[in-house]
Design an enzyme around this catalytic site. Structure first.
Site, mmCIF file in Angstrom:
data_model
loop_
_atom_site.group_PDB
_atom_site.id
_atom_site.type_symbol
_atom_site.label_atom_id
_atom_site.label_comp_id
_atom_site.label_asym_id
_atom_site.label_seq_id
_atom_site.Cartn_x
_atom_site.Cartn_y
_atom_site.Cartn_z
ATOM 1 N N ARG A 284 -4.242 0.271 -37.229
ATOM 2 C CA ARG A 284 -3.026 -0.333 -36.687
ATOM 3 C C ARG A 284 -3.395 -1.170 -35.469
ATOM 4 O O ARG A 284 -3.610 -0.633 -34.377
ATOM 5 C CB ARG A 284 -2.029 0.761 -36.292
ATOM 6 C CG ARG A 284 -1.539 1.592 -37.466
ATOM 7 C CD ARG A 284 -0.685 2.750 -36.978
ATOM 8 N NE ARG A 284 -0.160 3.544 -38.079
ATOM 9 C CZ ARG A 284 0.560 4.653 -37.916
ATOM 10 N NH1 ARG A 284 0.826 5.083 -36.686
ATOM 11 N NH2 ARG A 284 1.011 5.321 -38.953
ATOM 12 N N ASP B 278 -3.030 -3.821 -32.339
ATOM 13 C CA ASP B 278 -2.016 -3.999 -31.308
ATOM 14 C C ASP B 278 -1.393 -5.394 -31.360
ATOM 15 O O ASP B 278 -1.870 -6.287 -32.077
ATOM 16 C CB ASP B 278 -2.636 -3.798 -29.922
ATOM 17 C CG ASP B 278 -2.954 -2.346 -29.631
ATOM 18 O OD1 ASP B 278 -2.371 -1.467 -30.291
ATOM 19 O OD2 ASP B 278 -3.788 -2.096 -28.737
ATOM 20 N N TYR C 154 -15.178 -4.576 -35.505
ATOM 21 C CA TYR C 154 -14.385 -5.483 -34.676
ATOM 22 C C TYR C 154 -15.273 -6.559 -34.070
ATOM 23 O O TYR C 154 -16.438 -6.312 -33.733
ATOM 24 C CB TYR C 154 -13.693 -4.724 -33.546
ATOM 25 C CG TYR C 154 -12.478 -3.937 -33.975
ATOM 26 C CD1 TYR C 154 -11.211 -4.525 -33.974
ATOM 27 C CD2 TYR C 154 -12.586 -2.619 -34.384
ATOM 28 C CE1 TYR C 154 -10.087 -3.813 -34.363
ATOM 29 C CE2 TYR C 154 -11.460 -1.885 -34.782
ATOM 30 C CZ TYR C 154 -10.222 -2.499 -34.762
ATOM 31 O OH TYR C 154 -9.105 -1.784 -35.159
ATOM 32 N N ARG D 206 -11.161 -3.362 -26.346
ATOM 33 C CA ARG D 206 -10.764 -4.266 -25.266
ATOM 34 C C ARG D 206 -11.201 -3.730 -23.902
ATOM 35 O O ARG D 206 -11.552 -4.505 -23.003
ATOM 36 C CB ARG D 206 -9.253 -4.482 -25.308
ATOM 37 C CG ARG D 206 -8.804 -5.345 -26.494
ATOM 38 C CD ARG D 206 -7.296 -5.309 -26.676
ATOM 39 N NE ARG D 206 -6.604 -5.756 -25.485
ATOM 40 C CZ ARG D 206 -5.279 -5.632 -25.322
ATOM 41 N NH1 ARG D 206 -4.536 -5.075 -26.265
ATOM 42 N NH2 ARG D 206 -4.718 -6.075 -24.213
#
Length: 247
Positions: A50, A52, A111, A198
């Site tokens: 999921r 952001d 990622y 992040r």
């Protein structure tokens, strides 16, 4: 009831994240609306992760259970026909093997974080990269990132609202490389904590900018304290680029 495995690409900017929300646009909501328009079914899809608000994907994986046994390419084409006004595209569709689940069968998430490292701001990729004017030392960032590889308590890089039961994760890959005017950060693991990527990216940028020494990243990790984390990188440059499965 056949289960279809879908490979999904999306621009995260128009959406309040992947997960469906009652009053806000979401990637999940867009896909589910397309499913209803195509098949007449109201259902919930499942996703490998999921993402952001504002986070993009080139390799998100979801599954959908349809009542009718459609050819996989028909499913892909029909969904794309109903997604033309959305920033979402179905890149591929296959019939999933029995027992397969988009989230629970996944054993790897990959990622990519893109930093545009030049004086001039982005014109074509605005909202899709983190723009950093100051020259960054990508080699120092890569050296510092290696302290994050392996099994660790990632409390320092865990968002305070993270719902994971444990902060302990195994990070398989943390790589920093320069690609033209961009710096790319690659992270691979079975799973990640909320905003872990992040948080790690923002901390590594402190090293690249010369505000932190490479060894400071290891100290921050070992502190197991959210206050030891550097600034959290914006969502703009983050992409879910792939999900790995046993098959």
């Amino acid at each position: 009831m056949p289960r279809y495995r879908l490979l999904v690409e999306y621009d995260g900017r128009p959406y309040s994240g992947f997960q469906a929300q009652a009053t806000l646009p979401s990637v999940q909501g867009a896909i589910e609306a397309a499913v209803k328009a195509f098949s007449g079914q109201e259902l919930r899809i499942a996703a490998a992760g999921r993402t952001d608000t504002g986070v993009h994907a080139t390799g998100q994986v979801v599954h959908v259970d349809l009542e009718r046994d459609w050819p996989a390419q028909t499913v892909m084409n029909a969904l794309n026909a109903h997604l033309t006004r959305e920033a979402v595209s179905i890149l591929d569709a296959t019939v999933a093997p029995e027992g397969w689940h988009a989230r629970f069968s996944a054993n790897e998430r990959r990622y990519l974080y893109r930093i545009l490292n030049r004086r001039a701001p982005p014109a074509l990729d605005k909202g899709k990269v983190w723009h950093m004017k100051k020259a960054l030392d990508d080699e120092a960032m890569h050296a510092a990132a290696q302290a994050l590889v392996g099994l660790h308590d990632f409390t320092t890089f865990r968002d305070m609202h993270c719902q994971a039961q444990s902060p302990v994760k195994t990070l398989d890959v943390a790589r920093v490389r320069r690609v033209g005017e961009e710096i790319h950060l690659d992270f691979e693991a079975r799973s990640f904590l909320h905003r872990q990527v992040r948080s790690m990216t923002g901390t590594l940028v402190e090293v690249g900018a010369g505000r932190w020494a490479p060894g400071d990243v290891k100290k921050a990790l070992e502190a197991k304290d959210r206050r030891a984390c550097g600034p959290v990188a914006p969502a703009d440059g983050l992409y879910l680029v792939g999900v790995g499965y046993e098959d």
